[in-house]
Structure formats: C-alpha cells, structure tokens
Design a protein around this motif. Structure first.
Motif, PDB file in Angstrom:
ATOM      1  N   LEU A   1       0.850   4.291  -3.541  1.00  0.00           N
ATOM      2  CA  LEU A   1       1.419   3.138  -2.707  1.00  0.00           C
ATOM      3  C   LEU A   1       1.955   2.658  -1.495  1.00  0.00           C
ATOM      4  O   LEU A   1       1.662   2.838  -0.107  1.00  0.00           O
ATOM      5  N   LEU A   2       3.570   2.879  -1.922  1.00  0.00           N
ATOM      6  CA  LEU A   2       4.635   3.278  -1.014  1.00  0.00           C
ATOM      7  C   LEU A   2       4.600   4.393   0.451  1.00  0.00           C
ATOM      8  O   LEU A   2       4.876   3.781   1.472  1.00  0.00           O
TER       9      LEU A   2
ATOM     10  N   ASN B   1       2.215   5.976   1.194  1.00  0.00           N
ATOM     11  CA  ASN B   1       1.257   5.840   2.177  1.00  0.00           C
ATOM     12  C   ASN B   1       0.822   5.223   3.188  1.00  0.00           C
ATOM     13  O   ASN B   1       0.304   5.059   4.122  1.00  0.00           O
ATOM     14  N   GLY B   2       1.003   3.775   2.283  1.00  0.00           N
ATOM     15  CA  GLY B   2       1.889   2.482   2.727  1.00  0.00           C
ATOM     16  C   GLY B   2       2.811   2.942   4.529  1.00  0.00           C
ATOM     17  O   GLY B   2       2.872   2.432   5.534  1.00  0.00           O
ATOM     18  N   THR B   3       3.928   3.654   3.791  1.00  0.00           N
ATOM     19  CA  THR B   3       5.008   3.949   5.178  1.00  0.00           C
ATOM     20  C   THR B   3       4.259   4.711   6.600  1.00  0.00           C
ATOM     21  O   THR B   3       4.645   4.468   7.279  1.00  0.00           O
TER      22      THR B   3
ATOM     23  N   TYR C   1       2.080   2.111   8.142  1.00  0.00           N
ATOM     24  CA  TYR C   1       2.528   1.287   8.965  1.00  0.00           C
ATOM     25  C   TYR C   1       3.601   1.420   9.883  1.00  0.00           C
ATOM     26  O   TYR C   1       3.895   1.242  11.599  1.00  0.00           O
TER      27      TYR C   1
ATOM     28  N   GLN D   1      -3.914   8.004   8.821  1.00  0.00           N
ATOM     29  CA  GLN D   1      -3.917   7.494   9.203  1.00  0.00           C
ATOM     30  C   GLN D   1      -5.004   6.898   8.227  1.00  0.00           C
ATOM     31  O   GLN D   1      -5.366   6.417   7.499  1.00  0.00           O
TER      32      GLN D   1
ATOM     33  N   VAL E   1      -4.594   5.559   4.353  1.00  0.00           N
ATOM     34  CA  VAL E   1      -5.838   4.787   3.858  1.00  0.00           C
ATOM     35  C   VAL E   1      -6.539   4.953   2.290  1.00  0.00           C
ATOM     36  O   VAL E   1      -7.377   4.021   1.570  1.00  0.00           O
TER      37      VAL E   1
ATOM     38  N   ILE F   1      -4.818   4.868  -0.416  1.00  0.00           N
ATOM     39  CA  ILE F   1      -4.169   3.873  -0.927  1.00  0.00           C
ATOM     40  C   ILE F   1      -5.203   3.191  -1.876  1.00  0.00           C
ATOM     41  O   ILE F   1      -5.427   3.030  -2.835  1.00  0.00           O
TER      42      ILE F   1
END
Length: 360
Positions: A46-47, A49-51, A54, A73, A77, A80
């Motif tokens: 989560l963190l 792939n979120g980074t 973003y 990207q 997605v 996640i």
C-alpha cells in the motif's frame, strides 16, 4: 512441535457463505510467521505503491519515458488493488484466527481478486515486451494514447476470470484450510475447463513469454555492460526490467510447480501449499523497492521523504515533551511546531522538476 490452533479437522474444506469459520490445522508458529509476512506485504504493497503513484504524478520522481511511466503506474494500481483484495484480508484472518470481514469482502476477495492478479501479469508482459521492442527497434516510437489503449485492453482481459466465475453464479466461500475466501468456480465441472483455459491465457502464457523475453533482455544487458560508457543509461534500464520480470517469474514458479505436483500427486506437504500461495504476494511489495534501488531520481525522493517523516516525528516528540509539564496547550503547540517543520521540509521533490526521460 507446536500444537494446532484448531484441532477439529472436520471443518477442512467446509465453508458456508458468510459464516465465521476458524482456521484449521494451522500451528501457532505458522500463524505468527504468516501474519508477519502478510503485514510486511500489506505495508509495502500500500505505502510503497502509493508512493510510486503520488511521486510520479506530483513530482515526476521516476525518470522514465512517458509510455514506460504509464505502464509502471498501472502496475502500481494493480498491486494496490491486489493488496486490498487478497493480502489485507488474509492478514486480518491470521490475526483474528477466523474470517471476520463479512459476506461482501468475502465476495470481493474471492471473485474480484482475479482482476488485479491477472492485470499484474499482463502489465509485466507489456513492460518486458515494450523494452524488447525498443531494443530491437531503437528508432520507433509509441504514443501515450497507444499505451493507454494497451492498458485498457489489459484490464478487459484481466476481467475474464471474474466474468466466467460470475456467469456460472459461483458463490464465495471461506476455506479454513488455507485461510482464504475462494470462488466455487474451481469445483463447478461445467466451468472448470473454460476457467482453466482463461487462466492459462492470461497468466501461464504471459509467464512463459515473460521468461523468454527476460532471458533475451538479460543477454542484451550483459552485452551492454561490456560496451562504452555512453551505454550505461540503457544498461541500467535493462537491469531494471530484467529484475522486474525476474521477480515476477520467481514469485510464480512455486505456484506453477505446486499446480503440477497436485495434478500428479494430491498428497502435497502443507508447507509446499502455503509457500506456493504466499510467494505470489512478493510482487505487491518488491516493485517499489526495486524502483528505489535502480532509479536514482525515485531513490532520492524516497530518501527525502523518509527524512521528512523522521524530522516530523522527532520535532513533535521534542516539543510535546518540553511543554507537557508546564503548558496545558502543549499538544496543540507541538502540532503547530511540527506543522512548521513539515512546511520547511515540504520540498521533498521540487514541484516543477524538468522531465528527464529515460526509457524503461
């Protein structure tokens, strides 16, 4: 030897939809190890792939050409969504000792999880194939619209398993033997052949193609490493793609071996079964770490981000401690000071960095 968490083996293979069933035949050591493993996978999935998403959108923190960036990207997605659908509920189940997330999440975990898992495989195939195309056709170009169309087709193909499962009205049930909600499509004889063909097309065939392409790219990377200094950027890009596809291959090999073993000998050791399923989770957390190690621009972003977080925590604790004994409004003061500290470190990456493209 550790004693099993649950000794009632009559529950094995039995699951009614929405029923809270406890895990069966798991030892305490297995529960603890798998819970820690799934926690790490969830955290990075989560963190991490979120980074990636973003930083690449807000700060252009990943030095890639635009087509490769779209594919990376899309992979983030997919990872996640897979983490939310599969790994997170597995973690909660290990901690609780039973399924506690209800019917809706059981349906999502069992039916929808086909989509991000398949999208992951197809996206890795796109990345590997695109890089091989660039190597063999150095003067060719691909537009962003073409990349977006390829990504859209990827998600349509990835939905095949879920569409087949839902078309046969297969229910979602919790299997206490492996701690997962699964679709009954696997036991519907009429749909078994069609479902296996679909999984073969969107998982096994891409895995085979990725393996072949990865061998070719690794050979090219070795050859590039012996060339002049001006070939180093291409060499780094090749290494990144080889590592990305290599991790994907290694994470799926145990499951492929397990599937072959089950077809010839159903009495497979439990450790082999657990290993084969959980190795697939490595994809969700490994990619952000790989980008950090192989992409200097993204690595600097992650480093600055971690320093900012550490400064915020240290500043908040220092101010809160200094005011706790004298000022009743110490908490708000600490937060205000910490907010100022964050503003001072807000430039984790300049907002308007020039886009320096590096082909993946």
């Amino acid at each position: 030897m550790d004693s099993p968490i649950v000794t009632d083996t009559t529950l094995i293979g039995v699951a009614s939809e929405g029923t809270k069933l406890r895990l069966v035949n798991f030892t305490l050591a297995q529960i603890v190890f798998l819970a820690i493993f799934c926690f790490i996978m969830t955290l990075f999935g989560l963190l991490g792939n979120g980074t990636v998403l973003y930083s690449s959108v807000r700060y252009n923190a990943i030095r890639l050409d635009r087509v490769s960036l779209i594919l990376v990207q899309n992979l983030a997605v997919a990872d996640i969504i897979y983490t939310l659908c599969v790994i997170l509920p597995q973690l909660i189940t290990y901690v609780a000792g039973q399924w506690v997330l209800g019917n809706v999440y059981c349906f999502i975990s069992a039916q929808i999880s086909f989509i991000p898992g398949s999208a992951n495989a197809l996206t890795v195939l796109l990345i590997t194939s695109y890089r091989l195309w660039l190597v063999t056709h150095p003067f060719s170009s691909t537009s962003k619209n073409e990349a977006r169309i390829a990504v859209a087709i990827t998600w349509v193909l990835a939905s095949a398993g879920t569409i087949i499962s839902l078309s046969y009205k297969s229910s979602s049930t919790f299997n206490p033997k492996n701690g997962k909600c699964t679709s009954e499509i696997y036991v519907i004889k009429e749909a078994e052949a069609i479902f296996k063909i679909a999984i073969g097309v969107i998982i096994m065939i891409p895995l085979l193609v990725i393996t072949v392409e990865n061998i070719i790219l690794c050979a090219i990377a070795v050859k590039s490493s012996r060339m002049q200094e001006n070939s180093k950027p291409n060499y780094k890009a090749l290494v990144m793609v080889c590592a990305l596809s290599g991790i994907f291959i290694l994470s799926w090999v145990p499951y492929v071996i397990y599937s072959f073993m089950v077809s010839t000998n159903p009495d497979i050791p439990r450790a082999v079964e657990l290993l084969s399923f959980h190795c697939i989770y490595i994809n969700a957390f490994a990619n952000p770490i790989l980008y950090t190690l192989t992409n200097k621009r993204f690595g600097e972003y992650v480093k600055n981000l971690l320093l900012t977080i550490c400064c915020f925590i240290c500043r908040y604790e220092k101010v809160a401690k200094s005011h706790s004994s004298t000022n009743p409004t110490s908490t708000s003061n600490a937060r205000s000071a910490s907010a100022v500290e964050i503003e001072n470190h807000q430039s984790v990456m300049p907002a308007n960095l020039p886009v320096v493209e590096e082909t993946l």
